[in-house]
Scaffold this motif. Sequence first.
Motif, PDB file in Angstrom:
ATOM      1  N   THR A   1       0.738  -1.068  -0.038  1.00 18.76           N
ATOM      2  CA  THR A   1       0.096  -0.042  -0.182  1.00 18.76           C
ATOM      3  C   THR A   1       0.757   1.421   0.173  1.00 18.76           C
ATOM      4  OG1 THR A   1      -0.040  -0.208   2.422  1.00 18.76           O
ATOM      5  CG2 THR A   1      -1.883  -1.186   1.083  1.00 18.76           C
ATOM      6  N   PHE A   2       2.143   1.087  -0.157  1.00 19.71           N
ATOM      7  CA  PHE A   2       2.853   2.227   0.016  1.00 19.71           C
ATOM      8  C   PHE A   2       2.892   2.861  -1.126  1.00 19.71           C
ATOM      9  CE2 PHE A   2       6.253  -1.257   0.028  1.00 19.71           C
ATOM     10  CZ  PHE A   2       6.000  -1.705  -1.434  1.00 19.71           C
ATOM     11  N   PRO A   3       3.083   4.328  -1.420  1.00 20.35           N
ATOM     12  CA  PRO A   3       3.091   4.911  -2.645  1.00 20.35           C
ATOM     13  C   PRO A   3       4.115   4.458  -3.688  1.00 20.35           C
ATOM     14  CG  PRO A   3       2.673   6.652  -0.970  1.00 20.35           C
ATOM     15  CD  PRO A   3       3.516   5.465  -0.321  1.00 20.35           C
ATOM     16  N   VAL A   4       3.709   4.197  -4.966  1.00 18.13           N
ATOM     17  CA  VAL A   4       4.735   3.737  -5.915  1.00 18.13           C
ATOM     18  C   VAL A   4       4.753   4.751  -7.236  1.00 18.13           C
ATOM     19  CG1 VAL A   4       5.231   1.783  -7.599  1.00 18.13           C
ATOM     20  CG2 VAL A   4       4.490   1.258  -5.153  1.00 18.13           C
ATOM     21  N   TYR A   5       5.679   4.983  -7.688  1.00 16.99           N
ATOM     22  CA  TYR A   5       6.040   5.986  -8.937  1.00 16.99           C
ATOM     23  C   TYR A   5       7.074   5.410  -9.961  1.00 16.99           C
ATOM     24  CZ  TYR A   5       4.068   9.294  -5.430  1.00 16.99           C
ATOM     25  OH  TYR A   5       3.490   9.890  -4.543  1.00 16.99           O
ATOM     26  N   MET A   6       6.864   5.937 -11.021  1.00 13.45           N
ATOM     27  CA  MET A   6       7.940   5.831 -12.192  1.00 13.45           C
ATOM     28  C   MET A   6       8.515   6.765 -12.562  1.00 13.45           C
ATOM     29  SD  MET A   6       6.321   2.660 -14.179  1.00 13.45           S
ATOM     30  CE  MET A   6       7.699   1.753 -14.714  1.00 13.45           C
ATOM     31  N   PRO A   7       9.622   7.132 -13.255  1.00 11.58           N
ATOM     32  CA  PRO A   7      10.215   8.351 -13.622  1.00 11.58           C
ATOM     33  C   PRO A   7       9.478   8.925 -14.993  1.00 11.58           C
ATOM     34  CG  PRO A   7      12.006   6.530 -13.306  1.00 11.58           C
ATOM     35  CD  PRO A   7      10.772   6.047 -13.044  1.00 11.58           C
ATOM     36  N   ALA A   8       9.112  10.214 -14.846  1.00 14.09           N
ATOM     37  CA  ALA A   8       8.497  10.617 -15.693  1.00 14.09           C
ATOM     38  C   ALA A   8       9.406  11.773 -16.473  1.00 14.09           C
ATOM     39  CB  ALA A   8       6.885  11.602 -15.415  1.00 14.09           C
ATOM     40  N   SER A   9      10.555  11.684 -16.084  1.00 15.18           N
ATOM     41  CA  SER A   9      11.660  12.589 -16.416  1.00 15.18           C
ATOM     42  C   SER A   9      13.105  12.040 -16.175  1.00 15.18           C
ATOM     43  CB  SER A   9      11.661  13.997 -15.852  1.00 15.18           C
ATOM     44  OG  SER A   9      11.837  13.985 -14.586  1.00 15.18           O
ATOM     45  N   GLN A  10      14.133  12.410 -16.713  1.00 14.32           N
ATOM     46  CA  GLN A  10      15.392  11.904 -16.414  1.00 14.32           C
ATOM     47  C   GLN A  10      15.619  11.703 -14.915  1.00 14.32           C
ATOM     48  OE1 GLN A  10      18.540  13.315 -18.639  1.00 14.32           O
ATOM     49  NE2 GLN A  10      20.083  12.117 -17.822  1.00 14.32           N
ATOM     50  N   LEU A  11      16.251  10.644 -14.482  1.00 13.96           N
ATOM     51  CA  LEU A  11      16.453  10.526 -12.894  1.00 13.96           C
ATOM     52  C   LEU A  11      17.702  11.416 -12.775  1.00 13.96           C
ATOM     53  CD1 LEU A  11      15.349   8.632 -10.773  1.00 13.96           C
ATOM     54  CD2 LEU A  11      17.439   7.324 -11.280  1.00 13.96           C
ATOM     55  N   PRO A  12      17.535  12.417 -11.779  1.00  8.23           N
ATOM     56  CA  PRO A  12      18.443  13.195 -11.258  1.00  8.23           C
ATOM     57  C   PRO A  12      19.832  12.500 -11.175  1.00  8.23           C
ATOM     58  CG  PRO A  12      16.384  13.622 -10.072  1.00  8.23           C
ATOM     59  CD  PRO A  12      16.428  12.296 -11.031  1.00  8.23           C
ATOM     60  N   GLU A  13      21.000  13.199 -10.975  1.00  8.37           N
ATOM     61  CA  GLU A  13      22.272  12.949 -10.853  1.00  8.37           C
ATOM     62  C   GLU A  13      22.465  12.441  -9.512  1.00  8.37           C
ATOM     63  OE1 GLU A  13      25.810  11.414 -11.702  1.00  8.37           O
ATOM     64  OE2 GLU A  13      24.642  12.145 -13.139  1.00  8.37           O
ATOM     65  N   GLU A  14      21.762  13.060  -8.644  1.00  8.77           N
ATOM     66  CA  GLU A  14      21.964  12.688  -7.128  1.00  8.77           C
ATOM     67  C   GLU A  14      21.369  11.438  -6.780  1.00  8.77           C
ATOM     68  OE1 GLU A  14      20.663  15.564  -8.265  1.00  8.77           O
ATOM     69  OE2 GLU A  14      19.429  16.622  -7.034  1.00  8.77           O
ATOM     70  N   PHE A  15      20.456  11.106  -7.615  1.00  6.94           N
ATOM     71  CA  PHE A  15      19.860   9.976  -7.219  1.00  6.94           C
ATOM     72  C   PHE A  15      20.390   8.441  -8.146  1.00  6.94           C
ATOM     73  CE2 PHE A  15      15.586  12.265  -6.186  1.00  6.94           C
ATOM     74  CZ  PHE A  15      16.253  12.419  -4.926  1.00  6.94           C
ATOM     75  N   SER A  16      21.370   8.788  -8.916  1.00 10.45           N
ATOM     76  CA  SER A  16      22.023   7.705  -9.694  1.00 10.45           C
ATOM     77  C   SER A  16      22.997   6.662  -8.748  1.00 10.45           C
ATOM     78  CB  SER A  16      22.996   8.407 -10.532  1.00 10.45           C
ATOM     79  OG  SER A  16      22.355   8.884 -11.670  1.00 10.45           O
ATOM     80  N   SER A  17      22.603   5.381  -8.821  1.00  8.62           N
ATOM     81  CA  SER A  17      23.437   4.556  -8.221  1.00  8.62           C
ATOM     82  C   SER A  17      23.804   3.676  -9.145  1.00  8.62           C
ATOM     83  CB  SER A  17      22.558   3.871  -7.038  1.00  8.62           C
ATOM     84  OG  SER A  17      23.234   2.930  -6.314  1.00  8.62           O
ATOM     85  N   PRO A  18      25.027   2.835  -8.784  1.00 10.40           N
ATOM     86  CA  PRO A  18      25.335   1.691  -9.675  1.00 10.40           C
ATOM     87  C   PRO A  18      24.684   0.295  -9.293  1.00 10.40           C
ATOM     88  CG  PRO A  18      27.051   2.128  -8.209  1.00 10.40           C
ATOM     89  CD  PRO A  18      26.037   3.142  -7.964  1.00 10.40           C
ATOM     90  N   ALA A  19      23.889   0.455  -8.158  1.00  5.62           N
ATOM     91  CA  ALA A  19      23.180  -0.692  -7.521  1.00  5.62           C
ATOM     92  C   ALA A  19      21.802  -0.412  -7.307  1.00  5.62           C
ATOM     93  CB  ALA A  19      23.967  -1.229  -6.488  1.00  5.62           C
ATOM     94  N   ILE A  20      21.002  -1.259  -7.352  1.00  3.71           N
ATOM     95  CA  ILE A  20      19.401  -1.319  -6.931  1.00  3.71           C
ATOM     96  C   ILE A  20      19.212  -2.606  -6.139  1.00  3.71           C
ATOM     97  CG2 ILE A  20      18.794   0.389  -8.456  1.00  3.71           C
ATOM     98  CD1 ILE A  20      17.105  -2.115  -9.538  1.00  3.71           C
ATOM     99  N   PRO A  21      18.703  -2.442  -5.016  1.00  2.91           N
ATOM    100  CA  PRO A  21      17.809  -1.108  -4.673  1.00  2.91           C
ATOM    101  C   PRO A  21      19.175  -0.339  -3.926  1.00  2.91           C
ATOM    102  CG  PRO A  21      17.647  -3.001  -2.891  1.00  2.91           C
ATOM    103  CD  PRO A  21      18.438  -3.753  -4.091  1.00  2.91           C
ATOM    104  N   THR A  22      18.518   0.972  -3.873  1.00  6.98           N
ATOM    105  CA  THR A  22      19.196   2.152  -3.119  1.00  6.98           C
ATOM    106  C   THR A  22      18.160   3.167  -2.667  1.00  6.98           C
ATOM    107  OG1 THR A  22      21.198   2.308  -4.634  1.00  6.98           O
ATOM    108  CG2 THR A  22      20.605   4.157  -3.345  1.00  6.98           C
TER     109      THR A  22
END
Length: 206
Positions: A151-172
């Motif tokens: 039931t937690f809120p789920v989203y998908m990117p609607a624009s390019q992912l910001p650099e500060e949220f870039s990670s070489p691994a998921i989950p992050t």
Amino acid sequence: MNQKTTRDGFSFRAIPGWVITLALFGVLYATGLHPEAIGQVQRLLLATGLKSAEVPSALELPETPASAAMAGAGFHMRDLEGKVVAFESLKGKVIFLNIWATWCPPCIAEMPNIQRLYEKVGSDKIAFVMLSVDQKGIDKVKKFITRKGYTFPVYMPASQLPEEFSSPAIPTTYIISPAGQIVAQQKGMAEYDTPEVREFLEKMAQ
């Protein structure tokens, strides 16, 4: 005749264990269930408490000027109903941002404990953003979330992912202060439903 021996004398006990394991994973892969099967195994690791998320003490957080730029400024995301939401609209709240995908076993492993955390810290001052980076569209994500009963809120990117949220691994996972600053980051799966994480979120939200 031994019930485990076929009519021509072949015994299933003669099959090496690695062959059975390989065959099992072959079936799981063919049916698309392998991420969830591996995720279940990794969930057992989380249950040991050895992968608890690390958060700083709320007292250790530096003061942030009100004029400071928000992490993720300009980023837009889409909820599972198709509504576009500006990430900046969450400024003023504590943000628990988790980047995940349906094909990622560690993501699947940690989701139940994130759901429990979400239920326990229910507050209009704490925003959960479960950001899926699946490439196969919103329908697959929607079916996965519905089937799991999250039931937690789920989203998908609607624009390019910001650099500060870039990670070489998921989950992050990122925890962002009401002033919009990243104050904690966890790469890889972790246990978030802990007294330390709950206290950290709730104190920042005060």
